[in-house]
Design an enzyme around this catalytic site. Structure first.
Site, PDB file in Angstrom:
ATOM      1  N   SER A  36      -5.582  22.496  17.854  1.00 34.82           N
ATOM      2  CA  SER A  36      -6.426  23.522  18.157  1.00 34.82           C
ATOM      3  C   SER A  36      -5.710  24.028  19.474  1.00 34.82           C
ATOM      4  CB  SER A  36      -7.881  22.835  18.315  1.00 34.82           C
ATOM      5  OG  SER A  36      -8.704  23.907  18.693  1.00 34.82           O
ATOM      6  N   LYS A  91      -7.333  28.712   1.502  1.00 34.88           N
ATOM      7  CA  LYS A  91      -6.884  30.010   0.614  1.00 34.88           C
ATOM      8  C   LYS A  91      -7.124  31.131   1.802  1.00 34.88           C
ATOM      9  CE  LYS A  91     -10.019  32.159   0.214  1.00 34.88           C
ATOM     10  NZ  LYS A  91     -11.195  32.933   1.236  1.00 34.88           N
TER      11      LYS A  91
HETATM   12  P1  NAP Z   1     -11.625  31.621  12.021  1.00 36.75           P
HETATM   13  O1  NAP Z   1     -13.271  31.068  12.130  1.00 36.75           O
HETATM   14  O2  NAP Z   1     -11.243  32.462  12.334  1.00 36.75           O
HETATM   15  O3  NAP Z   1     -10.990  30.190  12.289  1.00 36.75           O
HETATM   16  C1  NAP Z   1      -9.503  30.263  12.234  1.00 36.75           C
HETATM   17  C2  NAP Z   1      -9.001  29.116  13.333  1.00 36.75           C
HETATM   18  O4  NAP Z   1      -7.660  29.091  13.129  1.00 36.75           O
HETATM   19  C3  NAP Z   1      -9.365  29.637  14.669  1.00 36.75           C
HETATM   20  O5  NAP Z   1     -10.303  29.189  15.258  1.00 36.75           O
HETATM   21  C4  NAP Z   1      -8.129  28.954  15.217  1.00 36.75           C
HETATM   22  O6  NAP Z   1      -8.470  27.561  15.635  1.00 36.75           O
HETATM   23  C5  NAP Z   1      -6.978  28.818  14.262  1.00 36.75           C
HETATM   24  N1  NAP Z   1      -5.956  29.928  14.498  1.00 36.75           N
HETATM   25  C6  NAP Z   1      -4.507  29.610  14.612  1.00 36.75           C
HETATM   26  N2  NAP Z   1      -3.778  30.745  14.304  1.00 36.75           N
HETATM   27  C7  NAP Z   1      -4.555  31.630  14.360  1.00 36.75           C
HETATM   28  C8  NAP Z   1      -4.569  33.233  14.468  1.00 36.75           C
HETATM   29  N3  NAP Z   1      -3.372  33.749  14.464  1.00 36.75           N
HETATM   30  N4  NAP Z   1      -5.626  33.989  14.508  1.00 36.75           N
HETATM   31  C9  NAP Z   1      -6.992  33.328  14.481  1.00 36.75           C
HETATM   32  N5  NAP Z   1      -7.241  32.050  14.540  1.00 36.75           N
HETATM   33  C10 NAP Z   1      -6.127  31.035  14.326  1.00 36.75           C
HETATM   34  O7  NAP Z   1     -11.574  31.656  10.189  1.00 36.75           O
HETATM   35  P2  NAP Z   1     -12.212  30.722   9.103  1.00 36.75           P
HETATM   36  O8  NAP Z   1     -13.237  31.589   8.581  1.00 36.75           O
HETATM   37  O9  NAP Z   1     -12.259  29.237   9.399  1.00 36.75           O
HETATM   38  O10 NAP Z   1     -10.843  30.882   8.295  1.00 36.75           O
HETATM   39  C11 NAP Z   1      -9.735  30.281   8.136  1.00 36.75           C
HETATM   40  C12 NAP Z   1      -9.319  30.183   6.596  1.00 36.75           C
HETATM   41  O11 NAP Z   1     -10.325  29.541   5.773  1.00 36.75           O
HETATM   42  C13 NAP Z   1      -8.830  31.640   6.184  1.00 36.75           C
HETATM   43  O12 NAP Z   1      -7.735  31.541   5.428  1.00 36.75           O
HETATM   44  C14 NAP Z   1     -10.188  31.840   5.102  1.00 36.75           C
HETATM   45  O13 NAP Z   1      -9.873  32.617   4.214  1.00 36.75           O
HETATM   46  C15 NAP Z   1     -10.589  30.237   4.817  1.00 36.75           C
HETATM   47  N6  NAP Z   1     -12.014  30.291   4.191  1.00 36.75           N
HETATM   48  C16 NAP Z   1     -12.971  30.678   5.082  1.00 36.75           C
HETATM   49  C17 NAP Z   1     -14.198  30.538   4.726  1.00 36.75           C
HETATM   50  C18 NAP Z   1     -15.246  30.890   5.510  1.00 36.75           C
HETATM   51  O14 NAP Z   1     -16.583  30.882   4.961  1.00 36.75           O
HETATM   52  N7  NAP Z   1     -15.228  31.322   6.812  1.00 36.75           N
HETATM   53  C19 NAP Z   1     -14.504  29.937   3.497  1.00 36.75           C
HETATM   54  C20 NAP Z   1     -13.511  29.501   2.420  1.00 36.75           C
HETATM   55  C21 NAP Z   1     -12.170  29.679   3.016  1.00 36.75           C
HETATM   56  P3  NAP Z   1      -7.888  26.688  17.073  1.00 36.75           P
HETATM   57  O15 NAP Z   1      -8.347  27.695  18.057  1.00 36.75           O
HETATM   58  O16 NAP Z   1      -8.730  25.544  16.799  1.00 36.75           O
HETATM   59  O17 NAP Z   1      -6.464  26.663  17.002  1.00 36.75           O
END
Ligand code: NAP
Length: 313
Positions: A36, A91
């Site tokens: 992270s 995904k």
């Molecule tokens: P998020 O809340 O923005 O979290 C993504 C995490 O990835 C960040 O907290 C960060 O974690 C890390 N990261 C590494 N490189 C990054 C970058 N360039 N920009 C932003 N974050 C970066 O996103 P999420 O909703 O969890 O989604 C992540 C993936 O899961 C996506 O592909 C999304 O389509 C998929 N997804 C999301 C959901 C949903 O309900 N949100 C559902 C199904 C699938 P660290 O600070 O810990 O490194």
């Protein structure tokens, strides 16, 4: 058998909501570490700032789940394969179809397991719909995926950038159901990509498909819209040529046939994803499904961008 020692890379919303709880519930897995950049923590396991530190510190690691936005994934997947671990990918798997094919070939050559997850496919009602469509002809299929972006993706700036997919981030979930249930492939015929004038990616999209599963004169469409407040809609309506009306609602959790609910199971998508991953790791098979991703790529290939009003979070 010893549990699969797995690390989660990218600890954002989906890692916290789904991956970490599913790993904790499944005795075939043991959470070994987090990677992270923002220093997220989980009880009893170390956090590393980057993946290189993880592989150096834990040479007995078996697998990683990569839960970052798609733009970060290709490099992380390649690094994981080179470090000798199996890989589960959230995904959408990569920014481009070509990168996914390249990673698939690399995993195959290295003998590592690569698993492209499409969480919406892991619902009993989706399988029930697939069974009911097998060998059948459709008069109409309409996908309606309408949700409030401010509710589900607050301040996720990456989602509006190129490789962030915009409204196709949820829309690809519907397309992953479509590719799973149809007895014949669907092809994008046309698309409108309604894009805020201050953003790179669409806030809404309308797609028309062709498919050999359609009867003459039949229609297959999808409407994705992130501007829906209040009730949220994630449904697929399929009318068979024989008049049967199939309705998949709740994002794939409930199936009704002619108005009667025939399948309504609680959402266990990520528990099923991890069960599948455990099986793949045991059998040393990869599962790489590019079909939903190809539909998105094709929508962008043939789609017409239309500017709509600016979007501010
Ligand atoms: P998020 O809340 O923005 O979290 C993504 C995490 O990835 C960040 O907290 C960060 O974690 C890390 N990261 C590494 N490189 C990054 C970058 N360039 N920009 C932003 N974050 C970066 O996103 P999420 O909703 O969890 O989604 C992540 C993936 O899961 C996506 O592909 C999304 O389509 C998929 N997804 C999301 C959901 C949903 O309900 N949100 C559902 C199904 C699938 P660290 O600070 O810990 O490194």
């Amino acid at each position: 058998m010893a549990p699969i020692r797995i690390a989660v890379i990218g600890v954002g919303k989906i890692a916290r909501d789904e991956h970490l709880p599913s790993i904790a519930r499944d005795s075939r897995f043991e959470l070994a570490a987090l990677v992270s950049g923002s220093g997220a923590q989980a009880p009893g396991v170390p956090t590393f700032r980057d993946a290189a530190e993880l592989y150096a510190a834990l040479p007995d690691l078996d697998a990683v789940a990569i839960c970052t936005p798609p733009s970060a994934r290709p490099a992380l997947v390649r690094e994981a394969i080179d470090a000798g671990v199996d890989v589960l990918m959230e995904k959408p798997p990569t920014p481009t179809v070509g990168e996914l094919r390249d990673l698939a070939a690399h995993a195959g050559a290295a003998g590592r397991v690569l698993f492209t997850t499409w969480h919406s496919q892991y619902n009993a009602a989706v399988e029930a719909l697939r069974d009911r469509l097998a060998g059948r002809t459709l008069k109409r299929l309409a996908i309606t995926w309408k949700e409030d972006v401010r509710r589900w993706h607050p301040n996720q700036d990456w989602i509006w950038e190129t490789a962030g997919f915009g409204v196709f981030d949820p829309g690809i979930n519907a397309l992953s159901i479509l590719t799973r249930v149809l007895p014949e492939p669907a092809f994008v015929r046309s698309a409108r990509l309604l894009t805020p004038s201050n953003r790179a990616m669409p806030i809404a999209a309308e797609i028309a498909f062709t498919s050999r599963a359609l009867a003459d004169g039949g229609e297959m469409t999808a409407v994705f819209d992130w501007r829906q407040t209040g009730d949220q809609t994630w449904e697929i309506a399929a009318d068979l040529a024989d008049g049967t009306a199939l309705r998949l609602t709740g994002g794939g959790t409930t199936l009704a046939v002619d108005g009667v609910t025939v399948e309504d199971a609680p959402r266990h998508e990520y528990d099923r994803i991890y069960a599948r991953f455990a099986g793949l790791v045991a059998s040393r098979d990869s599962h790489i499904d590019t079909a939903p991703f190809e539909l998105v790529a094709d929508a962008f290939l043939v789609g017409r961008r239309e500017d709509v009003e600016p979007f501010e979070d």
